[in-house]
Design an enzyme around this catalytic site. Structure first.
Site, PDB file in Angstrom:
ATOM      1  N   HIS A 322      44.425  46.184  46.114  1.00 22.53           N
ATOM      2  CA  HIS A 322      43.093  46.789  46.375  1.00 22.53           C
ATOM      3  C   HIS A 322      42.279  46.098  47.364  1.00 22.53           C
ATOM      4  O   HIS A 322      42.001  46.791  48.347  1.00 22.53           O
ATOM      5  CB  HIS A 322      42.367  47.400  45.221  1.00 22.53           C
ATOM      6  CG  HIS A 322      41.069  47.676  45.274  1.00 22.53           C
ATOM      7  ND1 HIS A 322      40.665  49.039  45.433  1.00 22.53           N
ATOM      8  CD2 HIS A 322      39.675  47.074  45.672  1.00 22.53           C
ATOM      9  CE1 HIS A 322      39.308  49.047  45.713  1.00 22.53           C
ATOM     10  NE2 HIS A 322      38.758  47.678  45.822  1.00 22.53           N
ATOM     11  N   GLU A 323      42.098  44.745  46.935  1.00 20.65           N
ATOM     12  CA  GLU A 323      41.145  44.081  48.033  1.00 20.65           C
ATOM     13  C   GLU A 323      41.864  43.732  49.321  1.00 20.65           C
ATOM     14  O   GLU A 323      41.182  43.965  50.284  1.00 20.65           O
ATOM     15  CB  GLU A 323      41.058  42.445  47.402  1.00 20.65           C
ATOM     16  CG  GLU A 323      40.169  42.579  46.101  1.00 20.65           C
ATOM     17  CD  GLU A 323      38.819  43.195  46.381  1.00 20.65           C
ATOM     18  OE1 GLU A 323      38.197  43.046  47.452  1.00 20.65           O
ATOM     19  OE2 GLU A 323      38.228  43.676  45.387  1.00 20.65           O
ATOM     20  N   HIS A 326      41.253  46.575  51.830  1.00 25.46           N
ATOM     21  CA  HIS A 326      40.144  46.660  52.523  1.00 25.46           C
ATOM     22  C   HIS A 326      40.459  46.115  53.963  1.00 25.46           C
ATOM     23  O   HIS A 326      39.784  46.521  54.850  1.00 25.46           O
ATOM     24  CB  HIS A 326      39.116  46.047  51.759  1.00 25.46           C
ATOM     25  CG  HIS A 326      38.542  46.611  50.610  1.00 25.46           C
ATOM     26  ND1 HIS A 326      37.715  48.178  50.738  1.00 25.46           N
ATOM     27  CD2 HIS A 326      38.197  46.479  49.512  1.00 25.46           C
ATOM     28  CE1 HIS A 326      37.458  48.386  49.616  1.00 25.46           C
ATOM     29  NE2 HIS A 326      37.657  47.552  48.781  1.00 25.46           N
ATOM     30  N   GLU A 402      36.101  52.295  48.853  1.00 24.03           N
ATOM     31  CA  GLU A 402      36.893  52.192  47.582  1.00 24.03           C
ATOM     32  C   GLU A 402      38.089  53.025  47.113  1.00 24.03           C
ATOM     33  O   GLU A 402      39.163  52.472  46.665  1.00 24.03           O
ATOM     34  CB  GLU A 402      35.822  52.015  46.167  1.00 24.03           C
ATOM     35  CG  GLU A 402      34.853  50.887  46.563  1.00 24.03           C
ATOM     36  CD  GLU A 402      35.274  49.495  46.533  1.00 24.03           C
ATOM     37  OE1 GLU A 402      36.387  49.279  45.780  1.00 24.03           O
ATOM     38  OE2 GLU A 402      34.925  48.675  47.395  1.00 24.03           O
ATOM     39  N   ASP A 406      41.816  51.850  46.896  1.00 25.75           N
ATOM     40  CA  ASP A 406      42.767  52.220  45.462  1.00 25.75           C
ATOM     41  C   ASP A 406      43.906  52.838  46.087  1.00 25.75           C
ATOM     42  O   ASP A 406      45.320  52.733  45.472  1.00 25.75           O
ATOM     43  CB  ASP A 406      41.909  53.062  44.662  1.00 25.75           C
ATOM     44  CG  ASP A 406      41.119  52.405  43.675  1.00 25.75           C
ATOM     45  OD1 ASP A 406      41.066  50.884  43.856  1.00 25.75           O
ATOM     46  OD2 ASP A 406      40.291  53.087  43.153  1.00 25.75           O
TER      47      ASP A 406
END
EC number: 3.4.24.84
Length: 463
Positions: A322-323, A326, A402, A406
Site C-alpha cells: 500500500h505504501e 503511493h 488511499e 489499496d
C-alpha cells in the site's frame, strides 16, 4: 449600516475573530454528531466484517477510547480558542513584540535590528505556546493514552523528550526564519519568488535529512535483520522498480504502542522505516521482560498485559505494498507539487497585501509594520478561510489516494493480507469502525475502515 461605518482595521479584526469562532463551533458540531451518532452507548453492534477479529470487548474498548479522545479534543479546543481570543483582545501580539524589542535593546541591538527582534519574538512565542500546551500534552499522554494502554513513557522520559524537541525546533526555526526575513527585505519587487524558492529548498533539505539526522535524536533506528521478511521486502521493491537502499526498524514502542510504516528519500536513495509495533516478531510489547534487564526499562514502561498483536510477515508486506503504491502512483510527487503551488500563491498574495497598513493596525501595530508580524497576520489570520477550504480539499484528495494505494496492493496480489492487516491495525490502535458521515468527510484523511474493507472484499473472494 453599523458594520460598514467601522474603520477598516476594526472590520478586519472582527472578521478574524468571528471566523475563528465559526470554525470552532463547526468543529464542535461535527464532534457532537460523532459522539451522538457513533460513540453513544447505544452503539454496541460489532460490524460483521470485524466479527472474527474484533469481539464485543475490544469494540467497547475502542468506543470508550474514541469517546475520551473526543472529550479531550473538545476541551483543549475550547481552551485554545479562548486563549487565542484573549491574546488578540488584550493586545498580546504587540505586547510581546515590544517586550522582544526591550530584550534586544538590552543586548545592544536597537530598533534597526528588526530581524534580531523578530527572532526574540519567535523564541518567546514558541516558549509560551509550549508552556501553555504542556498541561494538555501531559493529560493526553498520562491520562488518556495511559488509561487505554498506549503510553509507554515515564514522566522523566516525557520531559527529556519535550525539552529535546523544543531545542531541535529552535535550532531549525530561528536560522530559517532569519534567512527568510533577510530575503524578503533585500528581494525587491520579486521577493516573493526568492522567498518561495528558499522555502522550497529548505523543505526538500529537511525531508532529506529528517530520518537520517533528526529522527534518530529521539528514537533508535536499527537495520532490519537479514531474514525472510527483509528478503521479501527487497523482492517486492525490485518487482515495482522501487530504488530501495535500506530497511530500518524504529523502536516506537518506547514511547507508544501505536504502529506505523513509511518510506523516505529522493531519487535512487529510498529507505523504508517500520515501527517495531507493526511487526509481530520484533515488537518489544509482545515479549516478556527479561528479569534483571535495565537500560530502556528505566525510561520506558513494560506493559505486557496490553500486548500488541502486530502483523505477520505477509500482512507487513501488504501494508508496504500500500505504501509503495503511493510512490508508484505518484502521490508523493503530486502532494509536493500541490504544496509548492500553494506556497507560491501564498507568497504572491503576501507580496500584494504586505503594504496594507490597516492589516497591521487591526492587530495593534499602528506605527511599525514588522515583516515577521506581517507574515503571521496574513498567513495565520487573513488566509484562514482559504486554509480551511484547502485543508478540506486535501482531505478529500488524500482519501482518493488511499483507495488507489489499496487498489495497487490488490494488483500485487496482497488484497487478502491487506484486508486482515487493516483489521489487525484497527484493533491494535483501538480505532472505532463506526463514524458519522459528516465527521468522517471533514476529518478523515484515510477512508473509514469499513469502506476500505468493502473495496477489498471482492478481491479477497477471488483469491
Amino acid at each position: 449600516d453599523l458594520w460598514a461605518a467601522l474603520p477598516a482595521e476594526r472590520r478586519i479584526f472582527g472578521s478574524v475573530l468571528l471566523f475563528s469562532w465559526a470554525v470552532y463551533l463547526w468543529e464542535a458540531f461535527l464532534a457532537h454528531r460523532q459522539v451522538r451518532g457513533a460513540l453513544a452507548g447505544t452503539t454496541t453492534h460489532v460490524p460483521w466484517e470485524l466479527g472474527q477479529i474484533m469481539d464485543s470487548e475490544t469494540f467497547e474498548k475502542s468506543r470508550l477510547y474514541q469517546l475520551d479522545k473526543s472529550t479531550f479534543s473538545f476541551w483543549s479546543g475550547l481552551y485554545s480558542e479562548v486563549e487565542g481570543t484573549m491574546i488578540l483582545l488584550c493586545g498580546g501580539i504587540p505586547f510581546l513584540w515590544n517586550l522582544s524589542g526591550h530584550i534586544s535593546d538590552r543586548g545592544g541591538f536597537g530598533p534597526e535590528y528588526e530581524i534580531v527582534q523578530s527572532l526574540v519574538f519567535l523564541l518567546l512565542a514558541t516558549l509560551f505556546s509550549a508552556m501553555t500546551g504542556l498541561p494538555w500534552s501531559l493529560y493526553n499522554t498520562f491520562v488518556i493514552e495511559e488509561k487505554h494502554g498506549f503510553n509507554q513513557q515515564t514522566l522523566g522520559f516525557f520531559f527529556k523528550d519535550a525539552i529535546k524537541k523544543f531545542i531541535v525546533t529552535q535550532c531549525i526555526l530561528l536560522p530559517v526564519t532569519s534567512l527568510l526575513l533577510y530575503i524578503i527585505k533585500i528581494g525587491g519587487d520579486y521577493f516573493f519568488i526568492y522567498a518561495w524558492l528558499f522555502t522550497l529548498v529548505v523543505s526538500l533539505v529537511l525531508v532529506t535529512i529528517y530520518a537520517d539526522y533528526i529522527a534518530p535524536l529521539f528514537d533508535k533506528f536499527i537495520p532490519l535483520p537479514e531474514g525472510e521478511l527483509k528478503q521479501q521486502i527487497e523482492t517486492m521493491a525490485k518487482g515495482i522498480d522501487f530504488p530501495l537502499t535500506k530497511v530500518y526498524v524504529v523502536e516506537g514502542s518506547k514511547r507508544s504502542s501505536h504502529s506505523n510504516a513509511y518510506f523516505y528519500g529522493f531519487f535512487k536513495n529510498k529507505r523504508i522505516v517500520l515501527f517495531d509495533t507493526l511487526l509481530e516478531d520484533y515488537s518489544a510489547l509482545n515479549k516478556e521482560p527479561v528479569e534483571g534487564e535495565g537500560g530502556e526499562n528505566e525510561e520506558t514502561k513494560s506493559k505486557t498485559k496490553n500486548k500488541k498483536q502486530g502483523c505477520k510477515n505477509e500482512e507487513v508486506l501488504a501494508v508496504l505494498g500500500h505504501e509503495l503504491g503511493h510512490w508508484k502512483l505518484g502521490h508523493t510527487v503530486k502532494n509536493i507539487i500541490i504544496s509548492q503551488m500553494n506556497s507560491f500563491l501564498c507568497f504572491f498574495l503576501f507580496a500584494v497585501l504586505i503594504g496594507r497598513k490597516e492589516l497591521f493596525a487591526a492587530f495593534g501595530f499602528y506605527d511599525t509594520q514588522p515583516t515577521l508580524i506581517g507574515l503571521m497576520i496574513i498567513f495565520q489570520f487573513i488566509f484562514s478561510p482559504y486554509n480551511e477550504i484547502l485543508s478540506f480539499c486535501l482531505t478529500v484528495l488524500s482519501r482518493q489516494f488511499e483507495f488507489q494505494a489499496d487498489a495497487f496492493a490488490k494488483e500485487l496480489g496482497k488484497a487478502k493480507d491487506l484486508y486482515s492487516a487493516l483489521i489487525k491495525l484497527n484493533k491494535d490502535n483501538l480505532g472505532f469502525p463506526v463514524s458519522d458521515w459528516m465527521f468522517s468527510m471533514w476529518h478523515y484523511s484515510h477512508p473509514p475502515l469499513l469502506e476500505r474493507l468493502q473495496a477489498l472484499k471482492d478481491s479477497t473472494k477471488q483469491e
